[in-house]
Design a protein around this motif. Structure first.
Motif, PDB file in Angstrom:
ATOM      1  N   TYR A  84      14.900  26.443  61.746  1.00  0.00           N
ATOM      2  CA  TYR A  84      13.967  26.220  60.632  1.00  0.00           C
ATOM      3  C   TYR A  84      12.800  27.205  60.716  1.00  0.00           C
ATOM      4  O   TYR A  84      12.412  27.816  59.712  1.00  0.00           O
ATOM      5  N   ILE A  85      12.238  27.355  61.905  1.00  0.00           N
ATOM      6  CA  ILE A  85      11.080  28.233  62.064  1.00  0.00           C
ATOM      7  C   ILE A  85      11.447  29.672  61.718  1.00  0.00           C
ATOM      8  O   ILE A  85      10.698  30.377  61.013  1.00  0.00           O
ATOM      9  N   ARG A  86      12.604  30.138  62.177  1.00  0.00           N
ATOM     10  CA  ARG A  86      13.014  31.511  61.867  1.00  0.00           C
ATOM     11  C   ARG A  86      13.198  31.700  60.359  1.00  0.00           C
ATOM     12  O   ARG A  86      12.765  32.707  59.791  1.00  0.00           O
ATOM     13  N   ARG A  87      13.844  30.728  59.746  1.00  0.00           N
ATOM     14  CA  ARG A  87      14.069  30.856  58.303  1.00  0.00           C
ATOM     15  C   ARG A  87      12.773  30.690  57.527  1.00  0.00           C
ATOM     16  O   ARG A  87      12.574  31.351  56.501  1.00  0.00           O
ATOM     17  N   ARG A  88      11.905  29.825  57.981  1.00  0.00           N
ATOM     18  CA  ARG A  88      10.601  29.640  57.329  1.00  0.00           C
ATOM     19  C   ARG A  88       9.799  30.929  57.373  1.00  0.00           C
ATOM     20  O   ARG A  88       9.095  31.285  56.415  1.00  0.00           O
ATOM     21  N   ASN A  89       9.908  31.665  58.474  1.00  0.00           N
ATOM     22  CA  ASN A  89       9.168  32.925  58.627  1.00  0.00           C
ATOM     23  C   ASN A  89       9.973  34.140  58.174  1.00  0.00           C
ATOM     24  O   ASN A  89       9.573  35.281  58.425  1.00  0.00           O
ATOM     25  N   LYS A  90      11.142  33.865  57.553  1.00  0.00           N
ATOM     26  CA  LYS A  90      11.986  34.911  56.952  1.00  0.00           C
ATOM     27  C   LYS A  90      12.485  35.944  57.955  1.00  0.00           C
ATOM     28  O   LYS A  90      12.689  37.108  57.634  1.00  0.00           O
ATOM     29  N   THR A  91      12.682  35.512  59.201  1.00  0.00           N
ATOM     30  CA  THR A  91      13.315  36.396  60.186  1.00  0.00           C
ATOM     31  C   THR A  91      14.812  36.101  60.285  1.00  0.00           C
ATOM     32  O   THR A  91      15.527  36.762  61.036  1.00  0.00           O
ATOM     33  N   GLU A  92      15.256  35.116  59.558  1.00  0.00           N
ATOM     34  CA  GLU A  92      16.680  34.780  59.485  1.00  0.00           C
ATOM     35  C   GLU A  92      16.966  34.298  58.064  1.00  0.00           C
ATOM     36  O   GLU A  92      16.199  33.515  57.494  1.00  0.00           O
ATOM     37  N   ALA A  93      18.070  34.761  57.522  1.00  0.00           N
ATOM     38  CA  ALA A  93      18.432  34.379  56.157  1.00  0.00           C
ATOM     39  C   ALA A  93      19.114  33.019  56.146  1.00  0.00           C
ATOM     40  O   ALA A  93      19.805  32.652  57.101  1.00  0.00           O
ATOM     41  N   VAL A  94      18.903  32.282  55.064  1.00  0.00           N
ATOM     42  CA  VAL A  94      19.619  31.016  54.873  1.00  0.00           C
ATOM     43  C   VAL A  94      21.032  31.344  54.407  1.00  0.00           C
ATOM     44  O   VAL A  94      21.210  32.022  53.392  1.00  0.00           O
ATOM     45  N   PRO A  95      22.061  30.900  55.137  1.00  0.00           N
ATOM     46  CA  PRO A  95      23.433  31.277  54.771  1.00  0.00           C
ATOM     47  C   PRO A  95      23.894  30.573  53.492  1.00  0.00           C
ATOM     48  O   PRO A  95      23.395  29.523  53.120  1.00  0.00           O
ATOM     49  N   GLU A  96      24.893  31.186  52.870  1.00  0.00           N
ATOM     50  CA  GLU A  96      25.519  30.559  51.706  1.00  0.00           C
ATOM     51  C   GLU A  96      26.386  29.398  52.193  1.00  0.00           C
ATOM     52  O   GLU A  96      27.189  29.555  53.115  1.00  0.00           O
ATOM     53  N   GLN A  97      26.219  28.244  51.576  1.00  0.00           N
ATOM     54  CA  GLN A  97      27.014  27.073  51.926  1.00  0.00           C
ATOM     55  C   GLN A  97      27.482  26.391  50.649  1.00  0.00           C
ATOM     56  O   GLN A  97      27.199  26.853  49.535  1.00  0.00           O
ATOM     57  N   HIS A  98      28.186  25.305  50.810  1.00  0.00           N
ATOM     58  CA  HIS A  98      28.667  24.558  49.652  1.00  0.00           C
ATOM     59  C   HIS A  98      27.464  24.161  48.780  1.00  0.00           C
ATOM     60  O   HIS A  98      26.390  23.845  49.315  1.00  0.00           O
ATOM     61  N   PRO A  99      27.604  24.174  47.470  1.00  0.00           N
ATOM     62  CA  PRO A  99      26.493  23.810  46.580  1.00  0.00           C
ATOM     63  C   PRO A  99      25.875  22.451  46.900  1.00  0.00           C
ATOM     64  O   PRO A  99      24.668  22.260  46.714  1.00  0.00           O
ATOM     65  N   ASP A 100      26.680  21.497  47.380  1.00  0.00           N
ATOM     66  CA  ASP A 100      26.129  20.195  47.773  1.00  0.00           C
ATOM     67  C   ASP A 100      25.045  20.369  48.829  1.00  0.00           C
ATOM     68  O   ASP A 100      23.961  19.780  48.747  1.00  0.00           O
ATOM     69  N   ILE A 101      25.352  21.197  49.826  1.00  0.00           N
ATOM     70  CA  ILE A 101      24.426  21.406  50.942  1.00  0.00           C
ATOM     71  C   ILE A 101      23.188  22.160  50.474  1.00  0.00           C
ATOM     72  O   ILE A 101      22.058  21.789  50.796  1.00  0.00           O
ATOM     73  N   MET A 102      23.393  23.195  49.711  1.00  0.00           N
ATOM     74  CA  MET A 102      22.276  24.039  49.302  1.00  0.00           C
ATOM     75  C   MET A 102      21.310  23.270  48.411  1.00  0.00           C
ATOM     76  O   MET A 102      20.082  23.470  48.490  1.00  0.00           O
ATOM     77  N   ALA A 103      21.823  22.371  47.569  1.00  0.00           N
ATOM     78  CA  ALA A 103      20.949  21.587  46.697  1.00  0.00           C
ATOM     79  C   ALA A 103      20.092  20.617  47.501  1.00  0.00           C
ATOM     80  O   ALA A 103      18.902  20.439  47.234  1.00  0.00           O
ATOM     81  N   ILE A 104      20.683  20.008  48.516  1.00  0.00           N
ATOM     82  CA  ILE A 104      19.977  18.982  49.291  1.00  0.00           C
ATOM     83  C   ILE A 104      19.002  19.591  50.285  1.00  0.00           C
ATOM     84  O   ILE A 104      17.945  19.021  50.572  1.00  0.00           O
ATOM     85  N   THR A 105      19.317  20.778  50.815  1.00  0.00           N
ATOM     86  CA  THR A 105      18.482  21.384  51.866  1.00  0.00           C
ATOM     87  C   THR A 105      17.686  22.589  51.379  1.00  0.00           C
ATOM     88  O   THR A 105      17.205  23.384  52.187  1.00  0.00           O
ATOM     89  N   LYS A 106      17.540  22.720  50.066  1.00  0.00           N
ATOM     90  CA  LYS A 106      16.831  23.870  49.506  1.00  0.00           C
ATOM     91  C   LYS A 106      15.421  24.004  50.063  1.00  0.00           C
ATOM     92  O   LYS A 106      14.973  25.100  50.429  1.00  0.00           O
ATOM     93  N   ASP A 107      14.691  22.898  50.134  1.00  0.00           N
ATOM     94  CA  ASP A 107      13.291  22.942  50.566  1.00  0.00           C
ATOM     95  C   ASP A 107      13.136  22.953  52.079  1.00  0.00           C
ATOM     96  O   ASP A 107      12.017  23.092  52.584  1.00  0.00           O
ATOM     97  N   THR A 108      14.243  22.777  52.821  1.00  0.00           N
ATOM     98  CA  THR A 108      14.157  22.779  54.287  1.00  0.00           C
ATOM     99  C   THR A 108      15.013  23.890  54.896  1.00  0.00           C
ATOM    100  O   THR A 108      15.455  23.787  56.042  1.00  0.00           O
ATOM    101  N   HIS A 109      15.255  24.946  54.087  1.00  0.00           N
ATOM    102  CA  HIS A 109      15.882  26.177  54.577  1.00  0.00           C
ATOM    103  C   HIS A 109      17.273  25.935  55.173  1.00  0.00           C
ATOM    104  O   HIS A 109      17.621  26.496  56.221  1.00  0.00           O
ATOM    105  N   GLY A 110      18.070  25.072  54.506  1.00  0.00           N
ATOM    106  CA  GLY A 110      19.431  24.836  54.959  1.00  0.00           C
ATOM    107  C   GLY A 110      19.541  23.927  56.162  1.00  0.00           C
ATOM    108  O   GLY A 110      20.581  23.895  56.819  1.00  0.00           O
ATOM    109  N   ILE A 111      18.485  23.187  56.454  1.00  0.00           N
ATOM    110  CA  ILE A 111      18.439  22.322  57.629  1.00  0.00           C
ATOM    111  C   ILE A 111      18.384  20.861  57.191  1.00  0.00           C
ATOM    112  O   ILE A 111      17.657  20.510  56.265  1.00  0.00           O
ATOM    113  N   LEU A 112      19.142  19.992  57.865  1.00  0.00           N
ATOM    114  CA  LEU A 112      19.006  18.548  57.676  1.00  0.00           C
ATOM    115  C   LEU A 112      17.810  18.079  58.498  1.00  0.00           C
ATOM    116  O   LEU A 112      17.940  17.740  59.681  1.00  0.00           O
TER     117      LEU A 112
END
Length: 893
Positions: free
Chosen positions: A637-665
């Motif tokens: 989360y910290i890496r993605r929050r600071n844009k040192t790691e990209a959020v990977p492409e995942q199933h639309p279900d996952i991306m919709a639910i974790t959009k605001d938490t950078h792909g993290i549950l």
């Protein structure tokens, strides 16, 4: 007699609830019972029925009959008790009435606590006269049982008399036959029980059999099981040696063998054929009548107290809430739809009375100006927000009510309140106890056998010392680095068993029951340290029985906030949410004593995340919990929050639910969103909710529940078109949620307190630190010293305590802009003396002080006699040593 074809089953069994004495979790015992073909299972923990609900649920699910029970400590009489040994008695319930009577018996043993829970024969006779032994079956016990001990101590005639007495009190009595191959009992315990000398298990077995024939009572064969499989013996022996207080840890080992669960074949080598046949006949007879069914566990119904309402609770609730709506809310379609939907949930779940009950508690606190804050999932309720039970607007903060309350919910909701710790008892004693039938919730303290740093070095002093003591008695050097690996491994294995160290008191929970009779349906246990009666069941079992639990946690930070508001002359509600100076301070790691941010991990995390908004503070609350940290998602989360790691492409279900938490549950609500999206049923949602909300106390159960659900979740994910990588991502995330995690509602409520205390520290540091020290002054000296040193690092100066300028507690000297220590900070000054000094101050001189405090202060008479303060002794000398008398001289000096 021809041996019976009916199977053996374990009537006499111990689980982790036999503290320091047994290894198995109840669920594992039931699973083993199924494997062995048992038709039933008895649970007879030492002096405890606390595993009964777990037994019932697991056995009902497995299709075998549960017989909840207890191994009682019994005295033949109460005269000269200190000289009389206690004996064991095996008691199980075989129907619903028996279960109710078992609860009564367990509570009675706790009420008659004498070193340990116990009863005597007079108690049993009285219960029989009251009809309170119906549905209970008694077996006469192991080697320490009342019948074998009477037999060895007083002879066969006395043993027959005891057996017949029991038969006169209980509807079903069985003479218990045990044999663990012990060849010489007296060699081990002859000093305490000299009458056992010369007895072996074989000779005792024959003598007990003869007593059963003379008494005309049926027999059962039992095994005193304390672990599940034979290979668990080494772990059990290690536990017994580790926890013994004896000079010789080997004395704790069980003599003989066979203390594990087995089937009929495993029992045959220990008994003659006639005993096997008769013993299994007895077990079969008991199994055939066993039918324990508890309506409250078969069909959930909440036990709601009568709160004295003249109208429909739902109508009262809706009217109260609507009366608080602002014109903006009334005219906002989203708000009104949310409110109507939530009203429907309250109505369908029949929870309106509960909402009004909690509203009453919070109204009492507001009336008394007792500070509190709601935490946890209750913050998702708009109804509770409008009642001022919670403090966060759920619609604006993106919260949801369904984690707190939903239609067809299988357990009651739970409003958790943090209350000023110095005024918590006021709420309980002046409100709850006067209005309702209440009881503190018990919990089972876990046995922490080790705590190791990254190098594997033990850091828990008491356990480390005990382990070293045991190892040293075995001839092993005390140095931990030199302890054999096999012994280290055994210690770690024991720690992973989630063993119980005894009863404790839940930090916050109170049962609120409709009446005394309903409250009496809960067995009670007594906490040894303070003799308080608590529920013998833990909070999860209590909730499954339908009891309402109100959490009132005494929180020092709430006490501190009350002082901050008083000292700074402001309300926490007035603090702005977007103060960048506060965010910069947090980002710099300057968070000493800031609520929920001053831990090692959160301090580092705040520096890494560099918060710029309240949303970042919310995330920090959730990121540094065991579940996300264990999975590695905190760092991701910290890496993605600071844009040192990209959020990977995942199933639309996952991306919709974790959009605001950078792909993290990150939040528990997101876990529920995922399985809801996959198509889970309401029952599956409830099971997932229980698992992800599990506290550390129930983490093993959470892991098991998640493992059971995983195949179904994978099946649903495949049906939705998820890839193998997506499913792997979910499996990893769900596995981590067996550890403690936060819901967003909890993170929001705690995040608000974190941010506002940080704001106070940044803009009113003097008031902040004075309030913190006031709230923590009753803590251990090391805590107060740490807080004081933190304040000094923040540039706060201190003034010594003084009888003319100090109150009992810390105050602010406005002229000098420093904190003056209170009189209670003087070593040797207690609350009573401090109150006398504060009431009589100011003093013109030392003579005046001595005259006015009189006999209330030790040494004051000597002070009047013009003795130097340093020589007066008691409190006067303590004040002098602390420089609290400076400037005061004796009259006419």
């Amino acid at each position: 007699m021809v041996p019976s074809a009916d199977p053996y089953w374990s009537l006499h069994s111990h689980s982790v609830h036999s503290v320091y004495d047994a290894l198995p979790q109840v669920g594992a015992m039931v699973a083993k019972s199924v494997e062995l073909g048992y038709p039933a299972l008895g649970l007879t923990d030492h002096r405890s029925v606390s595993g009964s609900i777990q037994l019932y649920k697991a056995c009902r699910k497995a299709g075998i009959e549960p017989l909840p029970g207890i191994e009682l400590d019994v005295y033949l009489d109460t005269t000269l008790m200190q000289r009389k040994p206690k004996f064991h008695l095996t008691v199980v319930a075989y129907n619903e009435r028996g279960y109710r009577n078992l609860v009564r018996l367990a509570t009675l043993s706790a009420q008659k606590f004498w070193y340990l829970p116990r009863v005597d024969f007079a108690d049993l006779a009285q219960m029989a006269e009251d009809g309170a032994t119906q549905g209970l079956a008694v077996a006469t016990g192991c080697f320490f049982g009342v019948l074998p001990q009477t037999l060895m101590r007083q002879g066969p005639a006395a043993a027959v008399h005891v057996a017949q007495a029991l038969a006169g009190w209980f509807p079903r009595v069985y003479v218990e036959l045990q044999n663990h191959g012990i060849e010489e009992h007296g060699a081990r315990i002859v000093e305490d029980m000299p009458w056992t000398a010369g007895w072996t298990d074989d000779s005792l077995l024959e003598a007990v059999w003869a007593v059963s024939e003379r008494a005309g009572l049926p027999v059962v064969i039992t095994r005193d099981s304390h672990y599940i499989d034979e290979e668990d013996k080494a772990k059990h022996e290690a536990l017994k040696q580790l926890m013994t207080f004896s000079e010789d840890p080997d004395e704790a080992l069980f003599p003989g063998d066979g203390y594990f669960m087995t089937d009929e074949r495993g029992m045959r080598p220990y008994f003659p054929p006639k005993m096997i046949s008769a013993g299994i006949d007895g077990l079969t007879e008991l199994a055939n009548v066993a039918y324990v069914r508890l309506p409250e566990l078969e069909n959930f119904k909440l036990k709601v107290p009568d709160i004295g309402l003249d109208d429909d609770p739902q109508k009262i609730l809706e009217d109260k809430v609507r009366a608080t709506l602002t014109p903006w809310e009334v005219n906002d379609p989203t708000t009104m739809q949310w409110l109507q939907d939530e009203f429907d949930v309250w109505r369908s779940s029949e929870m309106a009375t509960y909402a009004l009950l909690v509203d009453g508690v919070c109204g009492f606190m507001r009336e008394r100006k007792i500070r509190y804050i709601a935490r946890g999932s209750a913050s998702g309720s708009f109804v509770l927000y409008k009642l001022k039970v919670t403090q966060e607007h759920p619609i604006k903060m993106g919260l949801r009510v369904d984690r707190f309350l939903s239609i067809n919910r299988l357990k009651p909701p739970d409003v958790d309140l943090d209350v000023e710790h110095t005024r918590r008892d006021e709420v309980i004693n002046e409100y709850l106890v006067k209005k309702y039938y209440v009881c503190p919730v018990g919990n089972h303290r876990k046995l922490s056998l080790y705590s190791a740093d990254e190098d594997g070095e033990l850091s828990r002093g008491s356990i480390k010392e005990r382990f070293h003591t045991v190892m040293n008695k075995r001839g092993t050097p005390v140095d931990w680095s030199r302890v054999p690996k096999k012994d280290k491994d055994m210690l770690f294995e024991l720690s992973d068993l989630n063993l119980i160290a005894g009863y404790g008191r839940h930090a916050a929970g109170y049962i609120v029951a409709p009446n005394q009779q309903v409250l009496d349906d809960l067995p009670k246990a007594r906490i040894t340290s303070n003799k308080v009666l608590v529920t013998a069941y833990g909070k999860k079992d209590v909730e499954q029985l339908g009891f309402l639990k109100l959490d009132l946690l005494g929180a020092k930070m709430q006490t501190a906030i009350a002082h901050m508001e008083e000292l700074a002359g402001l309300s926490f509600l007035e603090i702005p949410d977007n103060d960048q100076q506060t965010y910069r301070m947090i980002a710099a790691g300057d968070v000493d004593s800031v609520f929920q941010l001053d831990g090692h991990a959160t301090r580092i995390g705040a520096r890494q995340i560099r918060p710029r908004s309240f949303e970042d503070i919310i995330a920090i609350q959730a990121l540094f919990r065991p579940a996300p940290m264990k999975s590695g998602w905190t760092n991701t989360y910290i890496r993605r929050r600071n844009k040192t790691e990209a959020v990977p492409e995942q199933h639309p279900d996952i991306m919709a639910i974790t959009k605001d938490t950078h792909g993290i549950l990150l939040y528990q609500e997101q876990v529920l969103d995922v399985i809801r999206t996959l198509g889970a049923t309401q029952l599956e949602m409830e099971s997932m909710l229980d698992a992800v909300k599990a506290s550390n106390e129930y983490s093993i159960g959470a892991a098991e529940a998640l493992a059971e659900m995983m195949p179904r979740i994978e099946e649903m994910a495949l049906a939705r078109g998820w890839s193998a990588a997506d499913i792997s991502w979910l499996v990893k995330g769900l596995a981590s949620y067996a550890d403690y995690s936060f819901g967003r509602a909890h993170a929001v409520s705690y995040g608000r307190v974190a941010y506002r205390t940080a704001w106070m520290k940044r803009h009113h540091p003097l008031e902040f630190w004075c309030a913190i020290l006031r709230a923590y002054e009753d803590s251990e000296t090391v805590v107060v010293t740490r807080k004081t040193n933190q304040a000094r690092r923040d540039g706060i100066g201190f003034l010594a305590p003084h009888v003319n300028r100090s109150l009992s507690t810390y105050t602010i000297d406005k002229d000098k802009q420093r904190i003056r220590r209170g009189l209670l900070s003087v070593s040797g000054i207690g609350p009573r003396s401090a109150a006398i000094l504060q009431k009589q101050a100011p003093f013109t001189d030392l003579t005046d002080l001595g005259e006015r405090v009189g006999s209330g202060i030790t040494g004051s008479i000597k002070l009047v006699q013009r003795v130097h303060p340093a020589e007066c002794g008691g409190m006067i000398s303590a004040l002098h040593d602390a420089h609290a008398l400076e400037g005061l001289k004796h009259r006419d000096d």
